[in-house]
Design a protein around this motif. Structure first.
Motif, PDB file in Angstrom:
ATOM      1  N   TYR A  78       0.837  -1.212   0.000  1.00 38.93           N
ATOM      2  CA  TYR A  78       0.000   0.000   0.000  1.00 38.93           C
ATOM      3  C   TYR A  78       0.867   1.254   0.000  1.00 38.93           C
ATOM      4  O   TYR A  78       0.531   2.263  -0.650  1.00 38.93           O
ATOM      5  N   TRP A  81       1.883   1.999  -3.419  1.00 39.12           N
ATOM      6  CA  TRP A  81       0.752   2.536  -4.186  1.00 39.12           C
ATOM      7  C   TRP A  81       0.569   4.024  -3.883  1.00 39.12           C
ATOM      8  O   TRP A  81       0.350   4.830  -4.797  1.00 39.12           O
ATOM      9  N   ALA A  93       0.621   2.737 -10.395  1.00 42.55           N
ATOM     10  CA  ALA A  93      -0.397   2.537  -9.359  1.00 42.55           C
ATOM     11  C   ALA A  93      -1.314   1.377  -9.727  1.00 42.55           C
ATOM     12  O   ALA A  93      -1.662   0.532  -8.881  1.00 42.55           O
ATOM     13  N   ALA A  94      -1.713   1.321 -11.017  1.00 43.58           N
ATOM     14  CA  ALA A  94      -2.584   0.236 -11.471  1.00 43.58           C
ATOM     15  C   ALA A  94      -1.850  -1.098 -11.390  1.00 43.58           C
ATOM     16  O   ALA A  94      -2.450  -2.137 -11.035  1.00 43.58           O
ATOM     17  N   GLU A  97      -1.888  -2.175  -7.821  1.00 41.27           N
ATOM     18  CA  GLU A  97      -3.218  -2.610  -7.407  1.00 41.27           C
ATOM     19  C   GLU A  97      -3.487  -4.061  -7.817  1.00 41.27           C
ATOM     20  O   GLU A  97      -4.155  -4.804  -7.091  1.00 41.27           O
ATOM     21  N   GLU A  98      -2.958  -4.442  -8.974  1.00 43.95           N
ATOM     22  CA  GLU A  98      -3.155  -5.812  -9.446  1.00 43.95           C
ATOM     23  C   GLU A  98      -2.446  -6.826  -8.552  1.00 43.95           C
ATOM     24  O   GLU A  98      -2.755  -8.022  -8.609  1.00 43.95           O
ATOM     25  N   PHE A 100      -2.311  -6.510  -5.182  1.00 42.52           N
ATOM     26  CA  PHE A 100      -2.881  -6.522  -3.837  1.00 42.52           C
ATOM     27  C   PHE A 100      -3.310  -7.952  -3.478  1.00 42.52           C
ATOM     28  O   PHE A 100      -3.793  -8.696  -4.343  1.00 42.52           O
ATOM     29  N   ALA A 105      -7.389  -6.311  -1.280  1.00 47.13           N
ATOM     30  CA  ALA A 105      -8.110  -5.785  -2.443  1.00 47.13           C
ATOM     31  C   ALA A 105      -9.572  -5.545  -2.101  1.00 47.13           C
ATOM     32  O   ALA A 105     -10.164  -4.535  -2.515  1.00 47.13           O
ATOM     33  N   PHE A 108      -9.663  -2.476  -0.027  1.00 47.89           N
ATOM     34  CA  PHE A 108      -9.336  -1.321  -0.868  1.00 47.89           C
ATOM     35  C   PHE A 108     -10.551  -0.911  -1.710  1.00 47.89           C
ATOM     36  O   PHE A 108     -10.878   0.287  -1.813  1.00 47.89           O
ATOM     37  N   ASP A 109     -11.236  -1.903  -2.283  1.00 52.83           N
ATOM     38  CA  ASP A 109     -12.426  -1.607  -3.079  1.00 52.83           C
ATOM     39  C   ASP A 109     -13.532  -0.986  -2.219  1.00 52.83           C
ATOM     40  O   ASP A 109     -14.217  -0.051  -2.648  1.00 52.83           O
ATOM     41  N   GLU A 112     -12.602   2.627  -1.500  1.00 52.46           N
ATOM     42  CA  GLU A 112     -12.860   3.511  -2.633  1.00 52.46           C
ATOM     43  C   GLU A 112     -14.358   3.697  -2.863  1.00 52.46           C
ATOM     44  O   GLU A 112     -14.811   4.788  -3.204  1.00 52.46           O
TER      45      GLU A 112
END
Length: 210
Positions: A78, A81, A93-94, A97-98, A100, A105, A108-109, A112
């Motif tokens: 994190y 990120w 960053a993407a 994220e993949e 995580f 994840a 994180f979702d 957001e």
């Protein structure tokens, strides 16, 4: 003639007292042995419960270590990120994220989806690192087993105290057989029966372990 009848009556009274005395001694001896048996059984149950509590503590510590390691790994990813976002590098960053972990994840979702209202994914209810639930479960089990062990210890102590009470019954009964006035002997025997009865009533309220 009256003297003969008086002697016979006295002899019958002594015989009846002796019978009662033998009965009280026999019953008290059995009750004392039973209390010792139950005290030993509950002492064994206490040891088992303490062992189970200790085992659960060890498992809880292992699970907490697993959760701590997972949290540290997630925190490291994190952090990368956050740095990528701060440097305005969306592709990096993407990419991060993949990578995580599944549980992070999900948190994180959720973070957001909530508009990032919380201070970070780690403080959301959705963040549950592996091992944390197991640690909580084992800690709860350890607490329950420890409480059970203390309760079993108290039960064993209760039976041990009853053996002391029944020992008093044996003492009073034995004293009633000494050479002394009849009325004193009967008082001592009556006290023994009274104390024994109280002890028996108390014992009947105790749980039994076979």
């Amino acid at each position: 003639m009256a003297e003969v009848e008086r002697k016979k009556s006295k002899k019958r009274g002594k015989t009846a007292t002796d019978i009662v005395t033998v009965f009280v001694l026999s019953i008290t001896a059995v009750l004392t042995a039973w209390c010792g048996f139950e005290s030993s059984k509950w002492g064994g149950e206490m040891s088992i419960a303490f062992s189970q509590a200790s085992s659960a503590r060890i498992q809880a510590a292992a699970a907490e270590g697993e959760a701590r390691d997972a949290r540290q790994f997630d925190l490291t990813i994190y952090t990368q990120w956050v740095l990528a976002v701060a440097d305005e590098r969306p592709q990096l960053a993407a990419y991060i994220e993949e990578r995580f972990t599944p549980h992070f994840a999900a948190a994180f979702d959720a973070w957001e989806a909530d508009g990032r209202a919380e201070a970070g994914p780690f403080v959301t209810e959705a963040y549950v690192p592996p091992g944390s639930e197991r640690a909580a479960e084992m800690t709860e089990r350890a607490d329950a087993k420890f409480a059970e062990a203390l309760e079993n210890n108290q039960r064993g102590d209760n039976y041990s105290l009853l053996t002391v009470l029944f020992a008093l019954v044996l003492f009073l009964t034995a004293m009633s057989q000494r050479e002394m006035p009849v009325w004193i002997r009967r008082v001592l025997l009556g006290m023994a029966i009274g104390v024994g009865t109280v002890g028996l009533v108390i014992m009947l309220t105790f749980p039994i372990k076979i």
